[in-house]
Motif scaffolding. Sequence first.
Motif, PDB file in Angstrom:
ATOM      1  N   PHE A 148       0.840  -1.230   0.041  1.00  0.00           N
ATOM      2  CA  PHE A 148      -0.196  -0.161  -0.242  1.00  0.00           C
ATOM      3  C   PHE A 148       0.955   1.382   0.003  1.00  0.00           C
ATOM      4  CE2 PHE A 148      -3.785  -2.637   1.601  1.00  0.00           C
ATOM      5  CZ  PHE A 148      -4.663  -1.776   0.739  1.00  0.00           C
ATOM      6  N   ALA A 149       1.965   1.157   0.788  1.00  0.00           N
ATOM      7  CA  ALA A 149       2.618   2.344   1.015  1.00  0.00           C
ATOM      8  C   ALA A 149       3.393   2.811  -0.264  1.00  0.00           C
ATOM      9  CB  ALA A 149       4.082   2.198   1.948  1.00  0.00           C
ATOM     10  N   VAL A 150       4.056   1.685  -1.046  1.00  0.00           N
ATOM     11  CA  VAL A 150       4.568   1.896  -2.364  1.00  0.00           C
ATOM     12  C   VAL A 150       3.813   2.323  -3.245  1.00  0.00           C
ATOM     13  CG1 VAL A 150       5.598   0.776  -4.185  1.00  0.00           C
ATOM     14  CG2 VAL A 150       6.344   0.130  -2.061  1.00  0.00           C
ATOM     15  N   PHE A 151       2.560   1.902  -3.521  1.00  0.00           N
ATOM     16  CA  PHE A 151       1.601   2.373  -4.609  1.00  0.00           C
ATOM     17  C   PHE A 151       0.954   3.779  -4.268  1.00  0.00           C
ATOM     18  CE2 PHE A 151       1.637  -2.036  -5.997  1.00  0.00           C
ATOM     19  CZ  PHE A 151       2.259  -1.755  -7.463  1.00  0.00           C
ATOM     20  N   TRP A 152       0.930   4.031  -2.852  1.00  0.00           N
ATOM     21  CA  TRP A 152       0.378   5.185  -2.311  1.00  0.00           C
ATOM     22  C   TRP A 152       1.357   6.354  -2.910  1.00  0.00           C
ATOM     23  CZ3 TRP A 152      -3.962   7.318  -1.470  1.00  0.00           C
ATOM     24  CH2 TRP A 152      -4.025   8.701  -0.754  1.00  0.00           C
ATOM     25  N   MET A 153       2.786   6.091  -2.541  1.00  0.00           N
ATOM     26  CA  MET A 153       3.757   7.175  -2.813  1.00  0.00           C
ATOM     27  C   MET A 153       3.722   7.428  -4.305  1.00  0.00           C
ATOM     28  SD  MET A 153       7.832   6.948  -2.213  1.00  0.00           S
ATOM     29  CE  MET A 153       7.347   6.403  -0.641  1.00  0.00           C
ATOM     30  N   LEU A 154       3.409   6.199  -5.240  1.00  0.00           N
ATOM     31  CA  LEU A 154       3.283   6.659  -6.605  1.00  0.00           C
ATOM     32  C   LEU A 154       2.053   7.424  -6.972  1.00  0.00           C
ATOM     33  CD1 LEU A 154       4.533   5.815  -9.618  1.00  0.00           C
ATOM     34  CD2 LEU A 154       3.178   3.959  -9.533  1.00  0.00           C
ATOM     35  N   PHE A 155       1.003   7.049  -6.362  1.00  0.00           N
ATOM     36  CA  PHE A 155      -0.150   7.914  -6.503  1.00  0.00           C
ATOM     37  C   PHE A 155       0.000   9.256  -6.125  1.00  0.00           C
ATOM     38  CE2 PHE A 155      -4.232   9.303  -4.841  1.00  0.00           C
ATOM     39  CZ  PHE A 155      -5.158   9.336  -5.742  1.00  0.00           C
ATOM     40  N   ASP A 156       0.439   9.573  -5.230  1.00  0.00           N
ATOM     41  CA  ASP A 156       0.627  10.925  -4.630  1.00  0.00           C
ATOM     42  C   ASP A 156       1.931  11.469  -5.658  1.00  0.00           C
ATOM     43  OD1 ASP A 156      -0.765  10.794  -2.264  1.00  0.00           O
ATOM     44  OD2 ASP A 156       0.901  10.000  -1.143  1.00  0.00           O
ATOM     45  N   PHE A 157       2.759  10.854  -6.164  1.00  0.00           N
ATOM     46  CA  PHE A 157       3.543  11.517  -7.157  1.00  0.00           C
ATOM     47  C   PHE A 157       2.727  12.277  -8.201  1.00  0.00           C
ATOM     48  CE2 PHE A 157       5.733  11.050 -11.198  1.00  0.00           C
ATOM     49  CZ  PHE A 157       6.891  11.830 -11.199  1.00  0.00           C
TER      50      PHE A 157
END
Length: 466
Positions: free
Chosen positions: A155-164
């Motif tokens: 979740f953290a990895v894809f959330w970071m990508l989403f935020d980017f």
Amino acid sequence: MAGEPKTMLPPDEAAAPDKGAKLWRVGTLVYTTGGLVVLFIWLLGGDFAWAIKDRSASQMVLLMLKKFEASDFLAGLLVGSLPPAIAIILGPIISYKSDRHRGRWGRRIPFLLIPTPIAVISMAGLAFSPMIGTHLHEILGARSPGANTLVLLSFAVFWMLFDFASITANSIFGALINDVVPVAVLGRFFGAFRALSLIAAIIFNYWLLGKVEAYHVWIFLGIGILFGIGFTLMCVNVKEGEYPPVPEVPEGGATGFLAASLEFLRDCFGKPYYLLAFVTIAVPAIAFLPANLFNIFFAKSLNIPMDDLGKWSAVMYFVSFVMSYPLGVLADRIHPLKLALATLVIYGLVSLWGGFFITNQTTFFVAYLACGILGGVWGTTTASLAQRLFPRDKFAQFLSAAGIVTCVSQILIGPALGVFLDLSGHVYRHTYLVGFGLTVLCLLCALRLFSMFQALGGPANYQPPR
């Protein structure tokens, strides 16, 4: 095409009447009333796609984090602090580049179009994170830190990508509106903008929030695809006008990243007036954050079913929806700064009441609805505040500077509040008291800003400091 100029004449000629038809002008773009309506349709269509993504993503991630036993600190870190941390780095760079970009697609559209597929891919990654974490747990066997830990890591990895992707586009979306929407109708536009955003919130909360834990894969995927299609169509159909050439660097002047950074800091943070404007815009965002960030956890602590919370949220958004366009008209007639002052006083009183008297489901919903509606009033009436305060030629970088101040505040308050709640035994009622204190701070800043704004000409003759 929406946004395509009816004429590209110089400003004084472009304002001339065309056979009695009313013309609307912003920069080199000139619209008939019909052309303005078409522009609104494409921009609002893109905004609806954006809003359905924006209104749903953080709530869905919070529910999934809770489902997989994340702490309040981790939730505050990922949802409260990670987005602004990324924004502090990306926002100034993207906005500075956009203000100075000249290309066939304009200076804003490329920075909106490129992140769109990245956001869609990241939504798909969030959809499948439980499967990814579980599969990694099986592969690692005895070396696995645990299935839940790996799910949360995914979740953290894809959330970071989403935020980017989201932050890149968010840094520029407001600047696009500033470039293509005439100043005379900004309040009405943002009122309609807000209305569609609230419709998106009603749809998600009334029909989908209670089903996220059971059907998160399909909901994440569906919203991601809807966003990708809607936002792309807006980017393709909204046309920018012509911009003056980028000023040349004087002979012997500094160039490169350092020179750009110094110019950004000098322009945006070199005058006390703009510093106060940044704080006035930033502090309400964090004043509303404590209650909003942990409302789902608060509801769960009171044994409120998520389906009930979703439906009450829909009621709140419907009330805000009914008010949105009239508030936009009011913002055009009464300056947003005046409306902001009144809203902050009322919000502070309600949040203070909530901090002392929320003890059951009934009092929770009274405070939740009142604070939510007042937060919506603030969001609608002040939506065009930045456009009315910042210089137009460097608007994106001033907007990103305001974002930096907001982000720093959010970075500090999200995890700090999470730790406080973990240590205090998860007494979520305290979040409303934190919101009250921040609202008082914002009210003091807004009063001082209004005094300086009046000295610079007020609503009728305002000229931004240079």
